[in-house]
Scaffold this active site. Structure first.
Site, mmCIF file in Angstrom:
data_model
loop_
_atom_site.group_PDB
_atom_site.id
_atom_site.type_symbol
_atom_site.label_atom_id
_atom_site.label_comp_id
_atom_site.label_asym_id
_atom_site.label_seq_id
_atom_site.Cartn_x
_atom_site.Cartn_y
_atom_site.Cartn_z
ATOM 1 N N ARG A 108 27.815 -54.747 -24.043
ATOM 2 C CA ARG A 108 26.768 -53.941 -24.676
ATOM 3 C C ARG A 108 27.199 -52.478 -24.690
ATOM 4 O O ARG A 108 28.029 -52.050 -23.929
ATOM 5 C CB ARG A 108 25.448 -54.092 -23.923
ATOM 6 N N ARG A 160 18.453 -47.572 -14.957
ATOM 7 C CA ARG A 160 19.058 -47.452 -13.621
ATOM 8 C C ARG A 160 17.998 -47.066 -12.602
ATOM 9 O O ARG A 160 17.010 -46.389 -12.923
ATOM 10 C CB ARG A 160 20.225 -46.469 -13.617
ATOM 11 N N LYS A 195 26.888 -56.632 -10.777
ATOM 12 C CA LYS A 195 26.728 -57.435 -11.988
ATOM 13 C C LYS A 195 27.570 -58.705 -11.933
ATOM 14 O O LYS A 195 28.781 -58.662 -11.738
ATOM 15 C CB LYS A 195 27.121 -56.591 -13.198
#
Ligand code: BTN
Length: 343
Positions: A137, A341, A202
């Site tokens: 992305r 975030r 992640k």
């Protein structure tokens, strides 16, 4: 540069006749995948070719990023072996009545790009062992070394226009969580809109792209990347905190999860959810998604270009938009290139 014919592993599970063409390079890979030493002579006998021809094939493998150890008198070995994707193994774990075409490549630019180039109303699944131009992305590259992770895209034509995409993008993150839960993995979280996290690192990402009529029939390509067993050298270029499944499996003392099992589980969950999502939309997934939301109750920042919005994350609404309690009251934010975030 890679000289492999990109179409050599295309297979389909739509018809009875699997046209899998087993290449010489793949045969060598399958032999070396056990992690043991194999002599040039043994490889030559297997393929019925000279040692010089074998050497050329091995060069191709190195071009794919496969790290071969060669010791005089012992031959060639792939240290630690390889967990290769295998059409039969994946197909045998899928419902054979699914109207699905499976394309399996040793190497490709990007599984998403492949399906964007080959628009089709059928359900197409593209898997690759490696990608030279894997995309993430917000214009990021997706690090895609050979036979270490899952790079999977599903192309699907549907009548819904761009409005459907916001919620779909969240649902796909949930699908990844569901697929991993099948193997007993716990503690996964979702970061809006669709990153799959474990302990704030992640594990998987989703890239959804669309062509066609923004208000009607369109072709959607859903790309999923899952870090499975990333080699240290490949990971050097990753610019965000990340984790792979191997580390989670070790931590949680689970049985090893093969990439074939994981690919099949992912495809199975995705296909099931896609048809349902077309009928139901995001609303029926909202509560489940929220139960994995990594940010609910936390102060967060949403970055959209040069705009930064701060607030307490209240969760997602029935269309998949993120709801924040900001200094001026409740605000909702939808998809696009927004980045979230924790503050
Ligand atoms: C993200 O930035 O989080 C999205 C990552 C998506 C990566 C996958 S890997 C398979 C598919 N092909 C691509 O080029 N990208 C997606």
């Amino acid at each position: 540069m890679l000289a492999l014919n990109a179409s050599m592993f295309i297979v389909t599970i739509m018809s009875d006749s699997n046209n899998l063409e087993v290449s010489s390079v793949r045969q060598i890979l399958l032999l070396l995948a056990d992690g043991n030493f194999h002599s040039g002579e043994e490889l030559g006998l297997l393929l019925g070719v000279s040692r010089a021809a074998i050497w050329k094939h091995l060069q191709k493998l190195e071009g794919l990023g496969v790290k071969l150890v060669s010791i005089k008198g012992r031959g060639y070995c792939l240290e630690g072996g390889l967990d290769l994707l295998d059409f039969d193994s994946i197909a045998s774990q899928l419902d054979s009545s699914l109207p699905l075409k499976l394309h399996l490549f040793p190497h490709i630019d990007s599984t998403n790009s492949y399906l964007m180039r080959h628009e089709s109303p059928a359900l197409n699944v593209c898997l690759a062992e490696s990608q030279s131009a894997g995309r993430g992305r917000r214009g990021r590259a997706w690090v895609s070394p050979f036979a270490q992770n899952i790079y999977c895209s599903i192309g699907w034509g549907f009548d819904g226009g761009v409005a459907v995409l916001g919620g779909l993008s969240l649902v796909v993150g949930l699908v990844v969580v569901r697929a991993l839960q099948r193997f007993g993995v716990t503690g996964l979280e979702l970061k809006w809109p669709n990153d799959v996290l474990y302990q704030d690192r992640k594990l998987a990402g989703v890239l959804i792209e669309m062509t066609g009529d923004p208000a009607g029939y369109c072709q959607v390509v859903i790309g999923v990347g899952i870090n499975v067993d990333m080699a240290d050298d490949a990971s050097l270029t990753i610019t965000q905190p990340w984790i792979d499944l191997r580390e989670i499996v070790d931590q949680q003392k689970l049985s090893r999860i093969s990439r074939n099992e994981l690919a099949a589980a992912l495809i199975d969950e995705l296909v099931k959810v896609l048809s349902d999502y077309e009928q139901q939309g995001f609303a029926s997934y909202c509560a489940e998604w929220e139960s994995f939301n990594a940010h609910t109750g936390f102060m967060v920042e949403l970055i959209n270009g040069s705009n930064i919005s701060s607030g307490v994350c209240l969760g997602v609404n029935e269309i998949g938009a993120l709801v924040l309690e900001t200094s001026t009251g409740k605000e909702t934010f939808q998809g696009g290139e927004i980045s979230l975030r924790r503050r």
